[in-house]
Write an enzyme that holds these catalytic residues in place. Structure first.
Site, PDB file in Angstrom:
ATOM      1  N   GLY A 155       0.857  -1.197   0.000  1.00  0.00           N
ATOM      2  CA  GLY A 155       0.000   0.000   0.000  1.00  0.00           C
ATOM      3  C   GLY A 155       0.887   1.238   0.000  1.00  0.00           C
ATOM      4  O   GLY A 155       2.031   1.193  -0.460  1.00  0.00           O
ATOM      5  N   SER A 234       3.779  -2.384  11.315  1.00  0.00           N
ATOM      6  CA  SER A 234       2.347  -2.348  10.975  1.00  0.00           C
ATOM      7  C   SER A 234       1.493  -2.505  12.231  1.00  0.00           C
ATOM      8  O   SER A 234       1.197  -1.512  12.902  1.00  0.00           O
ATOM      9  CB  SER A 234       2.042  -3.416   9.929  1.00  0.00           C
ATOM     10  N   ARG A 235       1.127  -3.735  12.557  1.00  0.00           N
ATOM     11  CA  ARG A 235       0.419  -4.011  13.805  1.00  0.00           C
ATOM     12  C   ARG A 235       1.015  -5.279  14.399  1.00  0.00           C
ATOM     13  O   ARG A 235       1.282  -6.253  13.675  1.00  0.00           O
ATOM     14  CB  ARG A 235      -1.083  -4.212  13.557  1.00  0.00           C
ATOM     15  N   GLU A 264       0.191  -4.601  23.023  1.00  0.00           N
ATOM     16  CA  GLU A 264       0.777  -3.332  23.471  1.00  0.00           C
ATOM     17  C   GLU A 264       0.061  -2.797  24.698  1.00  0.00           C
ATOM     18  O   GLU A 264      -1.157  -2.895  24.756  1.00  0.00           O
ATOM     19  CB  GLU A 264       0.679  -2.286  22.339  1.00  0.00           C
ATOM     20  N   HIS A 282       6.265   1.951  19.390  1.00  0.00           N
ATOM     21  CA  HIS A 282       5.234   2.388  18.425  1.00  0.00           C
ATOM     22  C   HIS A 282       5.397   3.866  18.034  1.00  0.00           C
ATOM     23  O   HIS A 282       4.573   4.709  18.398  1.00  0.00           O
ATOM     24  CB  HIS A 282       3.820   2.118  18.953  1.00  0.00           C
TER      25      HIS A 282
HETATM   26  C1  GLV Z   1      -0.195   4.046  13.683  1.00  0.00           C
HETATM   27  O1  GLV Z   1       0.136   2.949  14.003  1.00  0.00           O
HETATM   28  C2  GLV Z   1      -1.337   4.355  12.917  1.00  0.00           C
HETATM   29  O2  GLV Z   1      -2.097   3.449  12.524  1.00  0.00           O
HETATM   30  O3  GLV Z   1      -1.549   5.547  12.664  1.00  0.00           O
HETATM   31  C1  GLV Z   2      -1.361   2.971   4.890  1.00  0.00           C
HETATM   32  O1  GLV Z   2      -1.480   4.187   4.818  1.00  0.00           O
HETATM   33  C2  GLV Z   2      -1.000   2.134   3.763  1.00  0.00           C
HETATM   34  O2  GLV Z   2      -1.790   2.104   2.814  1.00  0.00           O
HETATM   35  O3  GLV Z   2       0.084   1.527   3.789  1.00  0.00           O
END
Ligand code: GLV
Ligand code: GLV
Length: 321
Positions: A155, A234-235, A264, A282
């Site tokens: 992305g 990312s997550r 977290e 983060h």
């Molecule tokens: C950060 O992790 C966000 O999703 O903005």
């Molecule tokens: C988030 O903004 C992504 O599309 O990677």
């Protein structure tokens, strides 16, 4: 009378000032994450809820105020919000895409550099008085230039990370079911399995969804090269953290650079003892400019919602169909 916005954590000043032009603001008076009862209390009071990725906005919170007009998330990721419930109730939810792409891509690269060249460890080495002179085998790391970078999720952020590799003369592989990026950068689209086998640096840029939870677990870590590094901005739950600790301890891979964690702010047992991991709290979007811009976008979205317009950064557009 001004419409009311509940802000779950104090945001940069320009954002608060912009919100103040339109809204009566109630803001979390503490420097901590609010409890669920505190969020419910604020949500009952407001027209619009402005929340953070560290707030879990579940069904109980969304339904506690039948007049809630919108939920504005101060983050690009919105896995913290029960979108299904919000959509059923025709409540618009917004996020902050775009403005944090570069900051997050830069941070992914700072993890690539620091884990490969062991800079946090080396800094500690200096500060603790261990440097006794140049040595041929001191704190050796891995090369970056000319290596292969594997991007999982191409992305905005994944593509920005890939583009930064041009200066390092890297080969870029990527895995993304929904996009091709060859028009933007020379890159090869491939399967996850092939990417894991061939990359020297694997960087994760997918959203957290049911199908991306534990996308990287034992099997995937075993496919990676022993000399390879895993980067996650990312997550946290995209990576099985227990499996990762095992991989780091048993040297299935060379190292990991992490900005996000499964639970977290907790870390899984054993992670902090892994010298081959670089651990950040983060910080993907944590620059003055970016955090301000995120706040300004939230203010724009909140204003549009209040005016009954479709907000620019809507994540559940289906409510308008
Ligand atoms: C950060 O992790 C966000 O999703 O903005
Ligand atoms: C988030 O903004 C992504 O599309 O990677």
């Amino acid at each position: 009378m001004k419409p009311k916005i509940f802000v779950t954590r104090l945001l940069p000043k320009p954002a608060m000032e912009k919100l103040e032009e339109i809204f009566e603001i109630r803001v979390n008076p503490h420097d901590r994450v609010l409890t669920k009862p505190e969020i419910i209390d604020g949500t009952k009071w407001c027209d619009i809820l402005l929340c953070l990725l560290s707030d879990t906005i579940d069904r109980d919170i969304i339904v506690c105020n039948p007049n809630l007009k919108g939920i504005v998330n101060y983050a690009v990721g919105y896995n913290n919000i029960d979108i299904g419930t919000a959509s059923k109730l025709k409540i618009p939810v917004t996020n902050t895409p775009g403005v944090l792409t570069n900051a997050t891509a830069d941070l992914a690269w700072s993890l690539i550099f620091s884990v490969a060249r062991r800079t946090p460890e080396s800094d500690t080495f200096m500060r603790t008085g261990n440097f006794t002179g140049w040595s041929p085998m001191l704190l050796l790391g891995g090369d970056i230039t000319g290596k292969t970078l594997g991007i999982i999720g191409a992305g905005r952020i994944g593509t920005a990370v890939a583009k930064r590799s041009i200066g390092f003369n890297m080969k870029v592989l990527y895995n993304d079911k929904n996009r091709t990026i060859e028009n933007e950068i020379q890159a090869e689209q491939t399967s996850l399995e092939d990417l894991l086998k061939r990359s020297d640096f694997v960087s994760i840029h997918v959203p957290l969804l049911p199908e991306t939870r534990h996308l990287i677990s034992d099997k995937e870590l075993k496919l990676m090269r022993q000399s390879a590094y895993l980067i996650n901005t990312s997550r946290g739950p995209v990576v099985d953290e227990k499996a990762l600790v095992k991989a780091l301890k048993e040297k299935w891979i060379a190292g990991a650079g992490l900005d996000v964690y499964e639970n977290e702010p907790e870390m899984v047992e054993g992670l902090k003892d892994c010298q081959n991991a670089v651990l950040l709290p983060h910080l993907g979007s944590a620059t003055n400019e970016t955090r301000t811009n995120m706040g300004l976008i939230c203010a724009d979205n909140a204003a549009a919602i209040w005016e009954g317009k479709r907000p620019p950064q809507i994540v559940n557009p289906e409510i308008y169909s």
